[in-house]
Scaffold this motif. Structure first.
Motif, PDB file in Angstrom:
ATOM      1  N   LEU A  15      -0.038  17.455 -22.101  1.00 13.27           N
ATOM      2  CA  LEU A  15       1.233  18.168 -22.217  1.00 13.27           C
ATOM      3  C   LEU A  15       2.278  17.314 -22.934  1.00 13.27           C
ATOM      4  O   LEU A  15       2.975  17.790 -23.837  1.00 13.27           O
ATOM      5  CB  LEU A  15       1.730  18.570 -20.828  1.00 13.27           C
ATOM      6  CG  LEU A  15       3.065  19.306 -20.776  1.00 13.27           C
ATOM      7  CD1 LEU A  15       2.917  20.680 -21.403  1.00 13.27           C
ATOM      8  CD2 LEU A  15       3.545  19.418 -19.351  1.00 13.27           C
ATOM      9  N   LEU A  16       2.371  16.044 -22.570  1.00 12.83           N
ATOM     10  CA  LEU A  16       3.328  15.149 -23.224  1.00 12.83           C
ATOM     11  C   LEU A  16       2.932  14.875 -24.669  1.00 12.83           C
ATOM     12  O   LEU A  16       3.801  14.724 -25.539  1.00 12.83           O
ATOM     13  CB  LEU A  16       3.439  13.844 -22.443  1.00 12.83           C
ATOM     14  CG  LEU A  16       4.202  13.953 -21.129  1.00 12.83           C
ATOM     15  CD1 LEU A  16       4.022  12.688 -20.308  1.00 12.83           C
ATOM     16  CD2 LEU A  16       5.670  14.225 -21.387  1.00 12.83           C
ATOM     17  N   MET A  17       1.636  14.821 -24.941  1.00 11.69           N
ATOM     18  CA  MET A  17       1.177  14.642 -26.313  1.00 11.69           C
ATOM     19  C   MET A  17       1.620  15.819 -27.181  1.00 11.69           C
ATOM     20  O   MET A  17       2.137  15.624 -28.286  1.00 11.69           O
ATOM     21  CB  MET A  17      -0.343  14.509 -26.348  1.00 11.69           C
ATOM     22  CG  MET A  17      -0.914  14.327 -27.730  1.00 11.69           C
ATOM     23  SD  MET A  17      -2.715  14.429 -27.781  1.00 11.69           S
ATOM     24  CE  MET A  17      -2.984  16.147 -27.418  1.00 11.69           C
ATOM     25  N   LEU A  18       1.457  17.028 -26.667  1.00  9.02           N
ATOM     26  CA  LEU A  18       1.861  18.207 -27.427  1.00  9.02           C
ATOM     27  C   LEU A  18       3.374  18.277 -27.599  1.00  9.02           C
ATOM     28  O   LEU A  18       3.870  18.630 -28.679  1.00  9.02           O
ATOM     29  CB  LEU A  18       1.334  19.478 -26.746  1.00  9.02           C
ATOM     30  CG  LEU A  18      -0.184  19.644 -26.753  1.00  9.02           C
ATOM     31  CD1 LEU A  18      -0.591  20.864 -25.941  1.00  9.02           C
ATOM     32  CD2 LEU A  18      -0.703  19.738 -28.172  1.00  9.02           C
ATOM     33  N   ALA A  19       4.123  17.936 -26.555  1.00 11.48           N
ATOM     34  CA  ALA A  19       5.584  17.930 -26.661  1.00 11.48           C
ATOM     35  C   ALA A  19       6.042  16.879 -27.669  1.00 11.48           C
ATOM     36  O   ALA A  19       6.970  17.120 -28.457  1.00 11.48           O
ATOM     37  CB  ALA A  19       6.204  17.667 -25.300  1.00 11.48           C
ATOM     38  N   SER A  20       5.380  15.737 -27.682  1.00 10.26           N
ATOM     39  CA  SER A  20       5.720  14.683 -28.648  1.00 10.26           C
ATOM     40  C   SER A  20       5.360  15.120 -30.064  1.00 10.26           C
ATOM     41  O   SER A  20       6.089  14.813 -31.012  1.00 10.26           O
ATOM     42  CB  SER A  20       4.982  13.391 -28.311  1.00 10.26           C
ATOM     43  OG  SER A  20       5.338  12.939 -27.039  1.00 10.26           O
ATOM     44  N   LEU A  21       4.256  15.825 -30.221  1.00  4.57           N
ATOM     45  CA  LEU A  21       3.853  16.320 -31.527  1.00  4.57           C
ATOM     46  C   LEU A  21       4.877  17.320 -32.062  1.00  4.57           C
ATOM     47  O   LEU A  21       5.259  17.262 -33.243  1.00  4.57           O
ATOM     48  CB  LEU A  21       2.469  16.950 -31.449  1.00  4.57           C
ATOM     49  CG  LEU A  21       1.888  17.492 -32.755  1.00  4.57           C
ATOM     50  CD1 LEU A  21       1.697  16.353 -33.752  1.00  4.57           C
ATOM     51  CD2 LEU A  21       0.582  18.203 -32.494  1.00  4.57           C
ATOM     52  N   LEU A  99       4.286   8.331 -29.468  1.00  3.58           N
ATOM     53  CA  LEU A  99       4.049   8.951 -28.162  1.00  3.58           C
ATOM     54  C   LEU A  99       2.896   9.948 -28.206  1.00  3.58           C
ATOM     55  O   LEU A  99       2.208  10.146 -27.197  1.00  3.58           O
ATOM     56  CB  LEU A  99       5.323   9.623 -27.661  1.00  3.58           C
ATOM     57  CG  LEU A  99       6.483   8.676 -27.364  1.00  3.58           C
ATOM     58  CD1 LEU A  99       7.699   9.464 -26.903  1.00  3.58           C
ATOM     59  CD2 LEU A  99       6.082   7.630 -26.343  1.00  3.58           C
ATOM     60  N   VAL A 100       2.675  10.569 -29.360  1.00  4.37           N
ATOM     61  CA  VAL A 100       1.502  11.447 -29.512  1.00  4.37           C
ATOM     62  C   VAL A 100       0.225  10.634 -29.294  1.00  4.37           C
ATOM     63  O   VAL A 100      -0.666  11.026 -28.539  1.00  4.37           O
ATOM     64  CB  VAL A 100       1.494  12.127 -30.900  1.00  4.37           C
ATOM     65  CG1 VAL A 100       0.191  12.880 -31.123  1.00  4.37           C
ATOM     66  CG2 VAL A 100       2.676  13.064 -31.055  1.00  4.37           C
ATOM     67  N   VAL A 101       0.172   9.484 -29.949  1.00  5.05           N
ATOM     68  CA  VAL A 101      -1.002   8.616 -29.824  1.00  5.05           C
ATOM     69  C   VAL A 101      -1.138   8.093 -28.393  1.00  5.05           C
ATOM     70  O   VAL A 101      -2.244   8.031 -27.843  1.00  5.05           O
ATOM     71  CB  VAL A 101      -0.919   7.450 -30.836  1.00  5.05           C
ATOM     72  CG1 VAL A 101      -2.041   6.459 -30.627  1.00  5.05           C
ATOM     73  CG2 VAL A 101      -0.931   7.994 -32.253  1.00  5.05           C
ATOM     74  N   ALA A 102      -0.015   7.741 -27.763  1.00  3.91           N
ATOM     75  CA  ALA A 102      -0.055   7.232 -26.388  1.00  3.91           C
ATOM     76  C   ALA A 102      -0.572   8.306 -25.422  1.00  3.91           C
ATOM     77  O   ALA A 102      -1.413   8.015 -24.559  1.00  3.91           O
ATOM     78  CB  ALA A 102       1.332   6.757 -25.964  1.00  3.91           C
ATOM     79  N   GLY A 103      -0.091   9.532 -25.555  1.00  2.00           N
ATOM     80  CA  GLY A 103      -0.569  10.611 -24.694  1.00  2.00           C
ATOM     81  C   GLY A 103      -2.049  10.882 -24.888  1.00  2.00           C
ATOM     82  O   GLY A 103      -2.794  11.075 -23.918  1.00  2.00           O
ATOM     83  N   PHE A 104      -2.494  10.875 -26.141  1.00  2.00           N
ATOM     84  CA  PHE A 104      -3.911  11.085 -26.426  1.00  2.00           C
ATOM     85  C   PHE A 104      -4.754   9.963 -25.833  1.00  2.00           C
ATOM     86  O   PHE A 104      -5.807  10.206 -25.235  1.00  2.00           O
ATOM     87  CB  PHE A 104      -4.133  11.183 -27.939  1.00  2.00           C
ATOM     88  CG  PHE A 104      -5.561  11.375 -28.329  1.00  2.00           C
ATOM     89  CD1 PHE A 104      -6.182  12.604 -28.152  1.00  2.00           C
ATOM     90  CD2 PHE A 104      -6.301  10.337 -28.868  1.00  2.00           C
ATOM     91  CE1 PHE A 104      -7.501  12.791 -28.504  1.00  2.00           C
ATOM     92  CE2 PHE A 104      -7.626  10.508 -29.215  1.00  2.00           C
ATOM     93  CZ  PHE A 104      -8.231  11.742 -29.039  1.00  2.00           C
ATOM     94  N   ALA A 105      -4.289   8.735 -25.991  1.00  2.00           N
ATOM     95  CA  ALA A 105      -5.044   7.583 -25.476  1.00  2.00           C
ATOM     96  C   ALA A 105      -5.173   7.635 -23.958  1.00  2.00           C
ATOM     97  O   ALA A 105      -6.238   7.335 -23.408  1.00  2.00           O
ATOM     98  CB  ALA A 105      -4.367   6.282 -25.907  1.00  2.00           C
ATOM     99  N   ILE A 106      -4.115   8.022 -23.267  1.00  2.00           N
ATOM    100  CA  ILE A 106      -4.169   8.123 -21.805  1.00  2.00           C
ATOM    101  C   ILE A 106      -5.178   9.189 -21.380  1.00  2.00           C
ATOM    102  O   ILE A 106      -5.968   8.982 -20.458  1.00  2.00           O
ATOM    103  CB  ILE A 106      -2.778   8.412 -21.214  1.00  2.00           C
ATOM    104  CG1 ILE A 106      -1.872   7.215 -21.385  1.00  2.00           C
ATOM    105  CG2 ILE A 106      -2.872   8.812 -19.747  1.00  2.00           C
ATOM    106  CD1 ILE A 106      -2.278   6.010 -20.587  1.00  2.00           C
TER     107      ILE A 106
END
Length: 120
Positions: A15-21, A99-106
């Protein structure tokens, strides 16, 4: 390992990855919503780490490589603060991209952590 907590961590990270994207596509810097979201993600990751450490201390996961397990736990705990720090340092759309990359990595590391715990 608690699968409910792992599912919450993965869902929140995606969810955070998509919001960051969306924020990056709109050419915006990280806002307060993403900051609070990544703080909540860090809390969820630390709760997950607590469950895993307690399970290992209780005798579960004897088949699991402890070095790999603790490496993934430590890595997932370091990614949200590092991502937020870098996003605050880069006040452009690229900060949101971090943050997109961070959310994906998590999300990926938590899924892999579940596989490690199951012995796959």
């Amino acid at each position: 390992m608690n699968t409910i907590v792992a599912t919450v961590v993965i869902a929140l990270a995606v969810l955070l990855m998509l919001a960051s994207l969306i924020t990056a596509i709109r050419n915006r810097a990280m806002g307060m919503v993403l900051l609070v979201g990544f703080c909540l993600l860090e809390v969820a990751v630390l709760v997950q780490a607590g469950f895993v450490i307690a399970a290992v201390a209780g005798g579960e996961g004897a088949h699991v490589s402890k070095g790999t397990l603790y490496g993934y736990l430590g890595g997932t705990a370091l990614i949200p603060p590092a991502g937020v720090f870098l996003a605050l340092a880069e006040r452009s759309r690229w900060g949101s991209g971090i943050l997109v990359v961070a959310g994906f990595a998590i999300a990926v590391m938590t899924a892999r952590l579940q596989q490690i715990w199951q012995g796959l």
